[in-house]
Design a protein around this motif. Structure first.
Motif, PDB file in Angstrom:
ATOM      1  N   VAL A  87       0.831  -1.208   0.000  1.00  0.00           N
ATOM      2  CA  VAL A  87       0.000   0.000   0.000  1.00  0.00           C
ATOM      3  C   VAL A  87       0.866   1.258   0.000  1.00  0.00           C
ATOM      4  N   ILE A  88       1.943   1.225   0.757  1.00  0.00           N
ATOM      5  CA  ILE A  88       2.849   2.380   0.796  1.00  0.00           C
ATOM      6  C   ILE A  88       3.435   2.644  -0.580  1.00  0.00           C
ATOM      7  N   ALA A  89       3.863   1.571  -1.247  1.00  0.00           N
ATOM      8  CA  ALA A  89       4.448   1.724  -2.585  1.00  0.00           C
ATOM      9  C   ALA A  89       3.414   2.230  -3.585  1.00  0.00           C
ATOM     10  N   ALA A  90       2.235   1.609  -3.581  1.00  0.00           N
ATOM     11  CA  ALA A  90       1.190   2.001  -4.521  1.00  0.00           C
ATOM     12  C   ALA A  90       0.731   3.432  -4.275  1.00  0.00           C
ATOM     13  N   SER A  91       0.634   3.814  -2.999  1.00  0.00           N
ATOM     14  CA  SER A  91       0.183   5.164  -2.652  1.00  0.00           C
ATOM     15  C   SER A  91       1.178   6.224  -3.105  1.00  0.00           C
ATOM     16  N   SER A  92       2.448   5.827  -3.201  1.00  0.00           N
ATOM     17  CA  SER A  92       3.480   6.779  -3.622  1.00  0.00           C
ATOM     18  C   SER A  92       3.570   6.871  -5.142  1.00  0.00           C
ATOM     19  N   GLY A  93       2.791   6.038  -5.840  1.00  0.00           N
ATOM     20  CA  GLY A  93       2.783   6.089  -7.295  1.00  0.00           C
ATOM     21  C   GLY A  93       3.599   5.018  -7.982  1.00  0.00           C
ATOM     22  N   GLN A  94       4.190   4.080  -7.200  1.00  0.00           N
ATOM     23  CA  GLN A  94       4.967   3.012  -7.836  1.00  0.00           C
ATOM     24  C   GLN A  94       4.040   2.105  -8.636  1.00  0.00           C
ATOM     25  N   ALA A  95       4.431   1.802  -9.863  1.00  0.00           N
ATOM     26  CA  ALA A  95       3.623   0.956 -10.753  1.00  0.00           C
ATOM     27  C   ALA A  95       3.829  -0.506 -10.380  1.00  0.00           C
ATOM     28  N   LEU A  96       3.107  -0.920  -9.355  1.00  0.00           N
ATOM     29  CA  LEU A  96       3.239  -2.242  -8.776  1.00  0.00           C
ATOM     30  C   LEU A  96       1.832  -2.789  -8.550  1.00  0.00           C
ATOM     31  N   GLN A  97       1.597  -4.070  -8.882  1.00  0.00           N
ATOM     32  CA  GLN A  97       0.251  -4.613  -8.750  1.00  0.00           C
ATOM     33  C   GLN A  97       0.239  -6.003  -8.122  1.00  0.00           C
ATOM     34  N   ILE A  98      -0.921  -6.362  -7.603  1.00  0.00           N
ATOM     35  CA  ILE A  98      -1.131  -7.630  -6.909  1.00  0.00           C
ATOM     36  C   ILE A  98      -1.678  -8.666  -7.878  1.00  0.00           C
ATOM     37  N   VAL A  99      -1.104  -9.881  -7.841  1.00  0.00           N
ATOM     38  CA  VAL A  99      -1.576 -10.928  -8.751  1.00  0.00           C
ATOM     39  C   VAL A  99      -2.139 -12.158  -8.039  1.00  0.00           C
ATOM     40  N   ASP A 100      -1.882 -12.309  -6.731  1.00  0.00           N
ATOM     41  CA  ASP A 100      -2.549 -13.376  -5.987  1.00  0.00           C
ATOM     42  C   ASP A 100      -2.431 -13.149  -4.488  1.00  0.00           C
ATOM     43  N   SER A 306       2.463   8.225   8.440  1.00  0.00           N
ATOM     44  CA  SER A 306       3.440   7.327   7.813  1.00  0.00           C
ATOM     45  C   SER A 306       3.550   7.547   6.306  1.00  0.00           C
ATOM     46  N   ILE A 307       2.455   7.979   5.676  1.00  0.00           N
ATOM     47  CA  ILE A 307       2.458   8.328   4.261  1.00  0.00           C
ATOM     48  C   ILE A 307       1.681   9.637   4.099  1.00  0.00           C
ATOM     49  N   PRO A 308       2.029  10.441   3.104  1.00  0.00           N
ATOM     50  CA  PRO A 308       1.373  11.748   2.949  1.00  0.00           C
ATOM     51  C   PRO A 308      -0.069  11.676   2.483  1.00  0.00           C
ATOM     52  N   SER A 309      -0.386  10.675   1.643  1.00  0.00           N
ATOM     53  CA  SER A 309      -1.746  10.614   1.112  1.00  0.00           C
ATOM     54  C   SER A 309      -2.066   9.198   0.642  1.00  0.00           C
ATOM     55  N   ALA A 310      -3.361   8.919   0.495  1.00  0.00           N
ATOM     56  CA  ALA A 310      -3.825   7.617   0.022  1.00  0.00           C
ATOM     57  C   ALA A 310      -4.481   7.777  -1.342  1.00  0.00           C
ATOM     58  N   LEU A 311      -4.570   6.685  -2.083  1.00  0.00           N
ATOM     59  CA  LEU A 311      -5.305   6.706  -3.337  1.00  0.00           C
ATOM     60  C   LEU A 311      -6.803   6.751  -3.035  1.00  0.00           C
ATOM     61  N   ASP A 312      -7.588   7.225  -3.980  1.00  0.00           N
ATOM     62  CA  ASP A 312      -9.040   7.231  -3.797  1.00  0.00           C
ATOM     63  C   ASP A 312      -9.578   5.806  -3.735  1.00  0.00           C
ATOM     64  N   SER A 313      -8.961   4.908  -4.478  1.00  0.00           N
ATOM     65  CA  SER A 313      -9.371   3.504  -4.508  1.00  0.00           C
ATOM     66  C   SER A 313      -8.161   2.648  -4.856  1.00  0.00           C
ATOM     67  N   TYR A 314      -8.177   1.396  -4.371  1.00  0.00           N
ATOM     68  CA  TYR A 314      -7.085   0.466  -4.661  1.00  0.00           C
ATOM     69  C   TYR A 314      -7.548  -0.683  -5.553  1.00  0.00           C
ATOM     70  N   GLU A 315      -8.694  -0.497  -6.204  1.00  0.00           N
ATOM     71  CA  GLU A 315      -9.210  -1.546  -7.082  1.00  0.00           C
ATOM     72  C   GLU A 315      -8.271  -1.825  -8.253  1.00  0.00           C
ATOM     73  N   ASP A 316      -7.656  -0.780  -8.801  1.00  0.00           N
ATOM     74  CA  ASP A 316      -6.761  -0.963  -9.943  1.00  0.00           C
ATOM     75  C   ASP A 316      -5.419  -1.555  -9.537  1.00  0.00           C
ATOM     76  N   SER A 317      -5.228  -1.764  -8.226  1.00  0.00           N
ATOM     77  CA  SER A 317      -3.996  -2.386  -7.754  1.00  0.00           C
ATOM     78  C   SER A 317      -4.009  -3.890  -7.968  1.00  0.00           C
ATOM     79  N   ILE A 318      -5.183  -4.438  -8.241  1.00  0.00           N
ATOM     80  CA  ILE A 318      -5.354  -5.896  -8.352  1.00  0.00           C
ATOM     81  C   ILE A 318      -5.530  -6.294  -9.804  1.00  0.00           C
ATOM     82  N   VAL A 319      -4.718  -7.219 -10.259  1.00  0.00           N
ATOM     83  CA  VAL A 319      -4.789  -7.723 -11.625  1.00  0.00           C
ATOM     84  C   VAL A 319      -5.121  -9.215 -11.568  1.00  0.00           C
TER      85      VAL A 319
END
Length: 327
Positions: A87-100, A306-319
């Motif tokens: 979540v920290i990585a994704a919230s910072s804008g890192q192009a990283l996604q979950i696959v399982d 711990s982090i400056p901001s969160a994404l509006d949604s984390y749905e696109d984090s999951i592939v």
């Protein structure tokens, strides 16, 4: 969540062109002292055989380091990365996604208070002003924050030291900290010198879910979906075999690969849950609740500074594309 990575057609075309030269090896990150069935497949060379290439393995002590390694291109896949570091990585804008979903382990991630303090859940307010070892940005960090919130302990009153679990366990044993948080073999060693405040079941009642995921950089997912699908298939097969047999032979391989003795390995792995492919894609996991949970984790980290901001949604984090072909 998306069945495939959320990229424009033009961007995908560019990435595909850059990947014209076939890969002949990949590097996968994992944790020592974190016994899981995939380690038996690793020992057997099953990943190399299925992927038709050399699979290099590198161990990490925290999921935040996994994110950094994937950002630099040194690691292509990370097995069992904790949700908070993801979540920290994704919230910072890192192009990283979950696959399982790699593993669920509410009993194997916790905080331990040293025995001499004689503090339990009924006297947890006495933790105010104490010194605690916490691996920041990890599942243990999130669990620590939620437990302190539950017990009404002001985080500002604590002296928080950023330590990986192995160092936290050593610090607790030496009396350098009053309590420590961590997982796996390090948590087992912490318990030799103290007690937990809440059981796994009690944490789950408070909404403190603890699970890890397999992650990969977005560009790797787009360029190498077939490789990723084969990788996940080997993992799923190993999970199924362990659930069915729990054979001494498989346990021995897992123990050796995780750097633990067989007794400690069995004690840890029996507290783990390995959802099936169907379960992972259900509403309870990647099909719905996981994205909601990640948003909750992000909001807690924002509130804690711990982090400056969160994404509006984390749905696109999951592939779900690679996993869906295994159903």
């Amino acid at each position: 969540m998306k069945l495939f990575s959320k990229l424009t057609v033009s961007a995908a075309a560019i990435l595909s062109a850059q990947a014209a030269v076939a890969m002949d090896e990949i590097t996968v990150g994992y944790f020592l002292e974190w016994p899981m069935p995939f380690l038996a497949a690793k020992a057997d060379g099953a990943y190399d055989e299925a992927l038709g290439m050399k699979v290099n393995w590198v161990s990490f002590e925290a999921g935040t380091a996994m994110s950094a390694a994937m950002a630099s291109g040194d690691v292509q896949i990370s097995v069992s990365q904790g949700i908070p570091p993801y979540v920290i990585a994704a919230s910072s804008g890192q192009a990283l996604q979950i696959v399982d979903v790699a593993v669920s382990y509410s009993e194997n991630d916790n905080c331990v208070v040293k025995t001499e303090l004689e503090i339990d859940k009924d006297s947890a307010d006495e933790l105010a002003g104490k010194k605690v070892a916490v691996p920041l940005g990890t599942a243990a960090h999130y669990g620590f924050l939620k437990q302190m919130e539950h017990f009404g302990v002001d985080i500002a009153s604590l002296e928080i030291v950023d330590m990986v679990p192995t160092d936290g366990a050593a610090a607790l044993a030496q009396g350098a900290v009053d309590f420590a948080c961590g997982w796996g073999g390090a948590l087992a060693r912490m318990k030799e010198h103290g007690n937990i405040l809440l059981t796994g079941a009690e944490k789950e009642e408070l909404g403190i879910l603890v699970f890890d995921v397999t992650t990969a950089p977005t560009d790797f997912i787009v360029e190498n979906e077939e490789i990723l699908t084969k990788f996940l298939a080997v993992t799923a097969e190993a999970n199924a075999e362990w659930k069915e047999t729990q054979s001494p032979e498989m346990l021995a391989k897992i123990a050796k690969e995780s750097g633990m003795d067989e007794e400690a390995t069995l004690a840890s792995i029996t507290t783990f849950g390995f959802p099936t492919v169907e379960e992972q894609m259900s509403e309870a996991w990647l099909g719905g609740n996981a994205a909601t949970f990640m948003k909750g984790v992000a909001d807690v980290f924002v509130e804690a500074g711990s982090i400056p901001s969160a994404l509006d949604s984390y749905e696109d984090s999951i592939v779900l594309g690679p996993l869906s072909t295994l159903k």
